[in-house]
Design an enzyme around this catalytic site. Structure first.
Site, PDB file in Angstrom:
ATOM      1  N   GLY A  46       8.956  13.384  20.121  1.00  0.00           N
ATOM      2  CA  GLY A  46       8.399  12.644  21.246  1.00  0.00           C
ATOM      3  C   GLY A  46       9.001  11.247  21.322  1.00  0.00           C
ATOM      4  N   ILE A  85      15.084  22.992   8.206  1.00  0.00           N
ATOM      5  CA  ILE A  85      14.141  23.699   7.326  1.00  0.00           C
ATOM      6  C   ILE A  85      12.894  24.144   8.096  1.00  0.00           C
ATOM      7  CG2 ILE A  85      14.928  22.421   5.289  1.00  0.00           C
ATOM      8  CD1 ILE A  85      12.338  20.745   5.457  1.00  0.00           C
ATOM      9  N   GLU A  89       8.447  20.030  11.893  1.00  0.00           N
ATOM     10  CA  GLU A  89       8.943  20.152  13.265  1.00  0.00           C
ATOM     11  C   GLU A  89       8.997  21.622  13.681  1.00  0.00           C
ATOM     12  OE1 GLU A  89       9.787  17.528  15.408  1.00  0.00           O
ATOM     13  OE2 GLU A  89       8.832  16.359  13.842  1.00  0.00           O
ATOM     14  N   LYS A  92       5.598  22.730  14.458  1.00  0.00           N
ATOM     15  CA  LYS A  92       5.205  22.186  15.765  1.00  0.00           C
ATOM     16  C   LYS A  92       5.670  23.117  16.888  1.00  0.00           C
ATOM     17  CE  LYS A  92       6.582  17.962  17.106  1.00  0.00           C
ATOM     18  NZ  LYS A  92       7.238  16.648  16.863  1.00  0.00           N
ATOM     19  N   HIS A 144      17.615  14.719   5.344  1.00  0.00           N
ATOM     20  CA  HIS A 144      16.532  13.865   5.808  1.00  0.00           C
ATOM     21  C   HIS A 144      15.396  13.845   4.799  1.00  0.00           C
ATOM     22  CE1 HIS A 144      13.177  12.331   8.184  1.00  0.00           C
ATOM     23  NE2 HIS A 144      14.097  11.727   8.896  1.00  0.00           N
ATOM     24  N   GLU A 175      14.317  10.448   2.750  1.00  0.00           N
ATOM     25  CA  GLU A 175      12.882  10.181   2.800  1.00  0.00           C
ATOM     26  C   GLU A 175      12.052  10.938   1.782  1.00  0.00           C
ATOM     27  OE1 GLU A 175      11.468  10.287   6.822  1.00  0.00           O
ATOM     28  OE2 GLU A 175      12.760   8.604   7.366  1.00  0.00           O
ATOM     29  N   LEU A 202      21.848  17.596  11.374  1.00  0.00           N
ATOM     30  CA  LEU A 202      22.568  18.120  12.533  1.00  0.00           C
ATOM     31  C   LEU A 202      23.397  17.043  13.218  1.00  0.00           C
ATOM     32  CD1 LEU A 202      22.861  20.720  14.285  1.00  0.00           C
ATOM     33  CD2 LEU A 202      21.205  19.656  15.825  1.00  0.00           C
ATOM     34  N   HIS A 207      19.996   7.705  10.715  1.00  0.00           N
ATOM     35  CA  HIS A 207      19.987   7.757   9.253  1.00  0.00           C
ATOM     36  C   HIS A 207      21.402   7.736   8.672  1.00  0.00           C
ATOM     37  CE1 HIS A 207      15.732   8.113   8.752  1.00  0.00           C
ATOM     38  NE2 HIS A 207      15.652   9.189   9.515  1.00  0.00           N
TER      39      HIS A 207
HETATM   40 CO    CO Z   1      13.856   9.991  10.008  1.00  0.00          CO
END
Ligand code: CO
Length: 256
Positions: A46, A85, A89, A92, A144, A175, A202, A207
């Site tokens: 979002g 993975i 997300e 979601k 990530h 993270e 991707l 980052h």
């Molecule tokens: Co991030």
């Protein structure tokens, strides 16, 4: 008009210089592979969508994209996420699609990029071959990372690399775990004093450009340099590798 669609769902990126080279390239590959399907783009973030909206670029979320497809008379939808993975997300996407069960005859889901050991092998092989290195130069993959049990994929990938013939490849995450400290310890243990850093993401977005390769003292590149390593960076998102674009196509094929 076709009543079959593929919705290609990505986290999204606000970085224009990487978007088409990575997300766009995966989408174009899937579109070319499945000419009988209507192919659409959705972003699951979002925040990214809001940033782009302010610049006049509208990208739908999964719900909005499915709503549109249902209204156009589409009967079967495959959602192919470009996420790495089965994390938050991905969940979601499943949840949003769940609300459309009655609107389509069939909704299926393609696997993320790192769904099993064959995937892990393919990604390692592609990056190992795609980024030529000097003798004794490590390849550090910066994923990530997530606060989700599926984050264990990154540690599994690191273990797999060391055990299955990719000894100079080390996997870490920005993270979560394995973190930079773990990466640095692994490099030390293996006596590797040179390293190439590249994103295990991707896109080569925020980052990769800042946390990994940025000029700040606390970027991975500069922290490792301060520890005495010789470091270079390859700012290339996974979506740029044809073999990995193909991987998404075969995941879509499997789900169909
Ligand atoms: Co991030």
């Amino acid at each position: 008009m076709s009543d079959k669609a593929i919705l290609i769902a990505s986290f999204g990126t606000s970085y224009d210089n990487t978007r088409e080279k990575t997300i766009g390239a995966v989408e174009r590959r899937i579109e070319a592979r499945f000419p009988d399907f209507i192919c659409r783009r959705a972003y699951t973030s979002g925040m990214v969508r809001k940033v782009l909206e302010k610049r006049g670029i509208h990208i739908p979320g999964v719900t909005e994209a499915l709503e549109e497809l249902a209204n156009e008379g589409v009967k079967t939808v495959l959602i192919q996420p470009t996420h790495l993975i089965y994390g938050e997300e991905y969940e979601k996407i499943l949840a949003e699609a769940g609300a459309f069960e009655d609107r389509f005859q069939r909704i299926s889901f393609g696997a993320p990029l790192l769904a099993d050991y064959a995937d892990i092998h393919a990604v390692l092989e592609t990056l190992d071959a795609g980024i030529p290195r000097q003798e004794g130069e490590a390849l550090v993959l910066m994923g990530h990372g997530a606060n989700h049990f599926c984050n264990t994929v990154y540690a599994a990938m690191d273990y797999y690399a060391a055990a299955e013939g990719f000894e100079s490849v080390v996997v870490g995450t920005v993270e979560a775990y394995p973190d930079l400290e773990a990466v640095s310890a692994a490099l030390k243990r293996r006596g590797l004093k040179k390293a190439v850093l590249t994103p295990l993401m991707l896109v080569a977005g925020d980052h990769a450009q800042n946390d990994m390769a940025g000029d700040e003292d606390d970027s991975w590149a500069n922290i490792l340099r301060a520890q005495g390593l010789t470091v270079r960076t390859v700012l290339r998102g996974l979506g740029e590798y044809e073999a990995l674009q193909e991987r998404y196509c075969s995941h879509a094929e499997k789900a169909l």
